[in-house]
Design an enzyme around this catalytic site. Sequence first.
Site, short mmCIF file in Angstrom:
data_model
loop_
_atom_site.label_atom_id
_atom_site.label_comp_id
_atom_site.label_asym_id
_atom_site.label_seq_id
_atom_site.Cartn_x
_atom_site.Cartn_y
_atom_site.Cartn_z
N HIS A 174 0.81 -1.22 0.00
CA HIS A 174 0.00 0.00 0.00
C HIS A 174 0.84 1.27 0.00
O HIS A 174 0.38 2.31 -0.48
CB HIS A 174 -0.92 0.00 1.23
CG HIS A 174 -1.87 1.14 1.28
ND1 HIS A 174 -3.03 1.18 0.53
CD2 HIS A 174 -1.84 2.32 1.97
CE1 HIS A 174 -3.67 2.31 0.76
NE2 HIS A 174 -2.97 3.02 1.62
N ASP A 175 2.06 1.20 0.53
CA ASP A 175 2.87 2.41 0.65
C ASP A 175 4.31 2.13 0.23
O ASP A 175 5.24 2.24 1.02
CB ASP A 175 2.83 2.92 2.10
CG ASP A 175 3.46 4.29 2.27
OD1 ASP A 175 3.60 5.01 1.25
OD2 ASP A 175 3.83 4.66 3.40
N LEU A 176 4.50 1.78 -1.03
CA LEU A 176 5.83 1.47 -1.55
C LEU A 176 6.57 2.78 -1.82
O LEU A 176 6.35 3.43 -2.83
CB LEU A 176 5.72 0.63 -2.82
CG LEU A 176 7.04 0.06 -3.34
CD1 LEU A 176 7.65 -0.91 -2.32
CD2 LEU A 176 6.84 -0.63 -4.67
N ASN A 200 10.66 2.76 2.67
CA ASN A 200 10.22 1.41 3.01
C ASN A 200 11.00 0.35 2.24
O ASN A 200 10.60 -0.82 2.20
CB ASN A 200 8.72 1.24 2.75
CG ASN A 200 7.89 1.94 3.81
OD1 ASN A 200 8.34 2.12 4.94
ND2 ASN A 200 6.68 2.35 3.46
#
Length: 202
Positions: free
Chosen positions: A155-157, A161
């Site tokens: 969801h939050d690449l 991260n």
Amino acid sequence: EYIESIISDSVLTEPIERLISRHDTHIEGGRGAVARVDIPGIGAAFVRDYRHGGLLRALLGGRFFVPGRETRELRVLQAARVAGLPVPDPLASARERCGFLQGYRARIVTAEIPRTASLVTALWEKTDRGRDTSSLLFSVGKTVRALHNTGIFHHDLNMHNILVDESETVFIIDFDRARIRESLVMRERVTNLRRLLRSGRK
């Protein structure tokens, strides 16, 4: 007794505030409050308390009313590990009721990946030393493609991260709100890549 107070049957039993208060490192950021702790018999680990983002954080803080966020991330990490993907070892998840009709709080515990830096830091260091970054970026691409081929939508690449160790092995972290599907359609893959590209431009 210390390890049993933290992890018991895959559930974190000690309140996050008490656990964090016994350790020096406390990191605030994003949608979670993170503490680095040392667990005897396991080693360094990160405990992340889930929080809302944006306006909801001001209204609800870390209280949720739809359960399952922490167990979903734990299952995604477990599936990724089984598939051989470079992600943190999932250790435990927990859910704690806040009171009648007041929702719940949730947290997850993952093992630390030692001697790593964010992709941002790794790229800056290579650039500062005048070294070619193409091999590292190629490794990032291969890792993201392997993630997509496994059917995992991150969801939050973003570049924070993605971690890189001393041998330039690439790892992906923070699978909050990630999903596993039988296969990802091209639109989902492109959405992930565009998010990563925006992160790089920032």
